[in-house]
Structure formats: C-alpha cells, structure tokens
Write an enzyme that holds these catalytic residues in place. Sequence first.
Site, PDB file in Angstrom:
ATOM      1  N   GLU A 356      36.225  27.922  56.847  1.00  0.00           N
ATOM      2  CA  GLU A 356      36.804  26.606  56.569  1.00  0.00           C
ATOM      3  C   GLU A 356      37.309  26.543  55.132  1.00  0.00           C
ATOM      4  OE1 GLU A 356      35.501  22.773  58.769  1.00  0.00           O
ATOM      5  OE2 GLU A 356      34.542  22.646  56.811  1.00  0.00           O
ATOM      6  N   HIS A 387      21.592  46.144  69.718  1.00  0.00           N
ATOM      7  CA  HIS A 387      21.701  46.359  71.161  1.00  0.00           C
ATOM      8  C   HIS A 387      22.856  45.556  71.753  1.00  0.00           C
ATOM      9  CE1 HIS A 387      17.886  48.608  71.440  1.00  0.00           C
ATOM     10  NE2 HIS A 387      17.561  47.860  70.397  1.00  0.00           N
ATOM     11  N   LYS A 515      42.083  16.821  65.983  1.00  0.00           N
ATOM     12  CA  LYS A 515      41.446  15.499  66.084  1.00  0.00           C
ATOM     13  C   LYS A 515      42.485  14.413  66.375  1.00  0.00           C
ATOM     14  CE  LYS A 515      39.050  15.521  62.142  1.00  0.00           C
ATOM     15  NZ  LYS A 515      38.068  15.124  61.113  1.00  0.00           N
TER      16      LYS A 515
END
Length: 550
Positions: A356, A387, A515
């Site tokens: 950000e 793994h 948004k």
Amino acid sequence: MLKNINPTQTQAWKALTAHFESAQDMDLKELFAQDAARFDKYSARFGSDILVDYSKNLINEETLKHLFALANETELKSAIEAMFSGEAINKTEDRAVLHTALRNRSNTPVMVGGEDVMPAVNAVLEKIKSFTERVIGGEWKGYTGKAITDIVNIGIGGSDLGPYMVTEALAPYKNHLNLHFVSNVDGTHIVETLKKVDPETTLFLIASKTFTTQETMTNAHSARDWFLATAGDQAHVAKHFAALSTNAPAVSEFGIDTDNMFEFWDWVGGRYSLWSAIGLSIALAVGYDNFIELLDGAHEMDNHFVSTDLESNIPVILALIGIWYNNFHGAESEAILPYDQYMHRFAAYFQQGNMESNGKYVDREGNAVTYQTGPIIWGEPGTNGQHAFYQLIHQGTKLIPCDFIAPAISHNPASDHHQKLMSNFFAQTEALAFGKSAETVKAEFAKAGKSEEEMASLVPFKVFEGNRPTNSILVKQITPRTLGNLIAMYEHKIFVQGVIWNIFSFDQWGVELGKQLANQILPELADESEINSHDSSTNGLINAFKAFKA
C-alpha cells in the site's frame, strides 16, 4: 520537503547498472570461500537482542558502495529529517507523517503546524492506561454488572491488521481477556465471531477515524443490533462499546459515550496506526505496560534510524539490498518467513505496509515512472512454508529474496521442538545460498548403490543451483520490545525505498476507485431488474448474481 530526484538519472544508478552487468556471475560459494570474515563484514547487531545477517546476499563491497551512493544522491538523510521533524511529506494529502511521534518515549517536542503534539499523544496514552486498567481489573462492568471477558475489535486495514498481528505475536503475554477481530464486510465474519461471545460480558471497539468506513460501520451496526436484541435498552450501548475515532458527533449518535472515544490524528496513516489509539486492543490484550514496551522498542529503532550513518543503518541496508534485487536483478517479490508460530500474521501485516505504501507508478512530480517500484510481499511461518512453496524458491525460475526471522528462545520449549525448528531455519538459508551440485548428487547416488543409468536420469532433478539470496534476522526472544524493534525496522525499510524511488509512500489513492464503483453498484443490487449500465462483463456478472439469488 522531499526532493524530486529521478533515481535512474543519478551517477550511482548508472554505476549500479554497469556493476550488475559485470557481477552477473557473482557466486555465493566463491564469495564465502574468498573471504573468511564475510559474515562479520555483512552482519549487524541491534542492541543485544537482534542480529541481522545479510552476508548471504549477491553483494560485495562495490555493490554496497554504489547503493550507499544512491542513497546519498537521492538525499535520503534529508528525507529522514523531514519526516521526523513533522514536515508535510505526504504531499497529496498535505499531511505530516508522524507515527514515530506516537512512540517518542523521549518526549522531545515534535512540532506540527507550530504546535508540539507530544502533550496530546501522552494524554491519549494516559487515557488508554486508565481504561485498560479498569477493564482488565474487572472494575468496568457490563449492563448486568458482570466484568468484561471478551473484546471484539471491529476495523479494517490498518485498524485490524496491526492490532491482530501484534496480539497474536505477543500471545504469551496475554491476560484473561479473549480477543476477537472482525474486519471483512462479509457477514460471515461478524456472525461467526458473535457466536463465541456473550453480550453481557463483551466490549466492542469500533476503529474508524471518520466513523464512516463502510465495512467497519456495517459490522458495528450489526454488532449493536445483536447486542440490543439481548440488552434491550439503548443506554446500555455505552457500557459495551468504545470508539477509536475523531468524529465525536457520529460516535455519540451511535450511542457511545464520547468519554470512551480515543482520538488519533491525520498525521497517523492507517497502516502505521497500531502505535496510536488503534492499539487499544493490544493494550487490553497484553496490558498497558507491555504496550509501552512495544512503543519503547519501536522508539529504539527510530533512534537508530535517525542517528546512525547510512553504512551501519540496518533499515537502510535492508532497503538498499531490496532495491538491488528489485531494480537490477528483476526480482518481483520478497518473502517474509518467520520461524515462530506466534508471528504468523507478520508477513500479512507488511504485505499491506509495503504494497500500500510503495505500490505506485507515479513519481513525486506526477510522472509515470520508467522503473520498478514496490515488490509483492508474501510469506508464511516456517516450517509450514517448506512443505508448500519453498520448492519454487529453491528450484523455480524466479528469484525470490527471502527474510528468515527466528527467536533463539522459544516461549514454548516443549521437548526438542525448538531445536528442530531452528535446524530448519539454519538449513534453509544454507541450502538456498549454496545449493547442491551435480557432482555431489552423483556422489550421493554412488554411495547409495545407484547405477549409472539411474544417476543419469535423476541427477538433473536433484541439483540445487543455490545463489538464492536471504537475510537472516535472529532475535533473542520475541518480546514486546523486540517486536517493536522489528516492526519499526521494516517500516523504515519501506520509507527508504519510497524515498529512493521518488514516490509518495504515505497515500493510498489506489484503494479509492473500487470503493467509488462499489457505492454506485450497491443500489443496483437492491431489486431484480436487469442491469445494462456497465461493460458487458460487469453487466453479465451482476445479472447472473441476481438470477442465482432469485
């Protein structure tokens, strides 16, 4: 103010470009063989509790010389001074950047607009102290007279990621209070959390500076509705909700007593806000004294960052090495790999902190950059990652510099678990650096009695090229203080890189468009009518959604 200096136009960048061409055959095996003191030269200690080993990087003295020259040519020192002195270096929002003032334990004045902010910072800390002592001590009672047992922090982004990461990392220091974090506007998050708590003994913290954040306020209203379904009386809200905000009228309208509103300031960026009132959940989880220890640790790193020469400055060194890989080696991502289960959200926290901050394609003059900026940050705790994705780091085609972080002392020294964990920590960086040659593989096969035919068919798959770079960050133990050290170290690394890339690291305009469009789409979802106001893909998706729901 931050200067506008295109890094690619500096002499140091040109020197680094030429150096990279001549250093492409740099080999870690050879570098260590040629210099028995390489570890001593390329490692640094922070106090007595942290060791940063950067010797397993594809660097030599010439590399570092040019990188430090780049820092000097881009005027890094003056940028550091500008941030700490309260200049409005967040130019696009006309704000100072002073999360460091929140942990300024020296109390030296920090001026913003001609006013010392430290009295206000300390007043909020005193308010946090009083509040947390009452809740932890059982003096704060719910509407039926019972003490609080559960805290639900409702926020998103920096109002969630930081407190959640820290309370998890410091779980060994937690008291009897149960902490819960709700961030996602997906109703599942709040509903599943509310199943675990009792309205009579739950305290909600609503973390929203403006008290208008869509996700946070949607969850806050759902929490209040759930609470009132049992409590009944709106007046009881004041005993079960507190606000981390600056919007007193909205807080009061919600039903929260403004005496239980904890303010912070516009010079505190969301992703740097855990040091502020947003850290109230941390103080409730581990106690005020441990919260102050966290601030103390960050302040220690701040002092190191401000006062130490670039050549010995740990955040600067880490930042410059990152630039070496990002801009010259073409590495697109960095992995943060904590070998400590309590630190399982550390990589996610700095995924936000880094991406950000430095995920920008426009420089400080408003021009599109012609070079790479912020890397992709990711990671998981060891040994789980071994793994899962280490295969690609060891034998894939992408260069992925890695930070390995581990404590020497475990909070849970069960049997030989920690020795096994640490043996993997040491082994992985050794394997990544030095690999395994075809000759070694053949010798192992011969010792195991493999035929020449078997060897020929399998050897290529067993070879590890090595030369995969890593930093090893060894911590004596994860404590509130050392965690503060580490968080501030990474914060300053991000800042240094943003300065050198000539971008603004403290705004985040990239989160806004989605948004805005969501607010336009929301009313379109209210009925079953067909939508045709968007592109064909978005129209098709919305209409399919409506059809599925019908």
